[in-house]
Enzyme design. Structure first.
Site, short mmCIF file in Angstrom:
data_model
loop_
_atom_site.label_atom_id
_atom_site.label_comp_id
_atom_site.label_asym_id
_atom_site.label_seq_id
_atom_site.Cartn_x
_atom_site.Cartn_y
_atom_site.Cartn_z
N HIS A 109 29.43 0.22 59.33
CA HIS A 109 28.79 1.43 58.80
C HIS A 109 28.34 2.28 59.98
CE1 HIS A 109 28.24 0.43 54.42
NE2 HIS A 109 28.57 -0.75 54.92
N HIS A 167 30.99 -11.79 56.80
CA HIS A 167 31.04 -10.33 56.93
C HIS A 167 32.24 -9.91 57.77
CE1 HIS A 167 29.54 -6.30 56.62
NE2 HIS A 167 29.47 -6.16 57.93
N ALA A 199 32.69 -2.21 49.32
CA ALA A 199 33.54 -3.39 49.38
C ALA A 199 32.93 -4.42 48.44
CB ALA A 199 33.61 -3.93 50.80
N GLU A 232 18.39 -4.81 53.97
CA GLU A 232 18.00 -4.53 55.35
C GLU A 232 16.49 -4.55 55.54
OE1 GLU A 232 20.39 -1.41 57.39
OE2 GLU A 232 21.39 -1.22 55.45
#
Length: 268
Positions: free
Chosen positions: A59, A242, A111, A84
């Site tokens: 990102h 990830h 995603a 986060e």
């Protein structure tokens, strides 16, 4: 409020000729959309008060302004996730800024993991509805009757129909299904995946739902698509990570972004 007004002022000063009507939030696998923006002006989030500084690989932190086809767009390359900080309203100020610029539609991308064996990695799914499994809302703490947002048809029927038509015209396979939001950042357990399937979910992910709630609160129409990077935990021998998500997303980025650009170009 000062952050919102200051960000709007910065954007209008740097892109005075542009009046964006379509806002886009790019998730993993969708970054190639920026290749389709003409006359692009880029503004780092760091120059925009209230915009997030993403902490997630894949990102970036850039607002793109320009055109996709004839559509004037404002494209957020990077979002704030609930996992986060624990707060789920991290996109509230950016979406208020985009609304203040004149955007009437929010196109969301992410995603996701598939819960259907007939929808394998590299598939694209149009989100028809969602499950807010954490039961967290970015509207908590607001006042007034407007906070009681009607979430029926949260993902706009007309926009979904248009997306299907564009995909069919391209000969592209576009699945449709229910997206289940997990807070994360850990991946789901096999038991949680079985639960989500029993509840009617077709895909799982860690974003999008808070932004949809905010968008509907602000009166924005919403269209959302998922890029499928894996099967849910326990549905294959695949080890989820990830890094694997990013690898799968990058592999299919061009295809996903091309279809998204064509859809955006035909939005009302």
């Amino acid at each position: 409020m000062n952050n919102i007004l200051d960000a709007i002022q910065t954007i209008t000063q740097r892109a005075a000729h542009l009046q964006p009507r379509i806002a886009v939030v790019l998730g993993s696998g969708w970054g190639g959309l920026t290749d389709h923006i003409t006359g692009a002006i880029q503004i780092p989030y760091s120059d925009l008060p209230g915009f997030p500084q993403p902490t997630v690989a894949g990102h970036s932190a850039m607002l793109w302004l320009g055109h996709i086809g004839k559509q004037a767009v404002a494209v957020m390359s990077g979002r704030k996730h609930g996992y986060e900080t624990g707060a789920v309203d991290g996109m509230a100020e950016p979406l208020r800024v985009l609304k203040g610029l004149g955007c009437h539609t929010l196109v969301q991308t992410n995603a996701a993991g598939s819960l259907r064996t007939d929808m394998p990695p590299q598939s694209l799914m149009l989100i028809s509805d969602h499950l807010n499994l954490p039961q967290r809302s970015p509207l908590v703490g607001l006042t007034g009757s407007e906070r009681f947002v009607n979430m029926v048809d949260a993902y706009d029927s007309e926009l979904k129909h248009l997306a299907v038509q564009v995909a069919q015209a391209q000969g592209a396979m576009l699945f449709e299904g229910v997206y289940a939001w997990f807070l994360g950042p850990q991946f789901e357990t096999p038991a949680e995946i079985r639960m989500a399937r029993l509840l009617g979910a077709d895909a799982v992910g860690m974003s999008t739902v808070p932004e949809t709630i905010l968008a509907r609160y602000l009166g924005l129409r919403v269209l959302a698509l998922s890029f499928i990077t894996n099967l849910g935990a326990g549905m294959s021998a695949e080890q989820l990570s990830h890094a694997h998500t990013l690898s799968q997303a990058q592999e299919g980025s061009a295809k996903a972004s091309r279809l998204l650009a064509d859809i955006i170009g035909q939005l009302p």
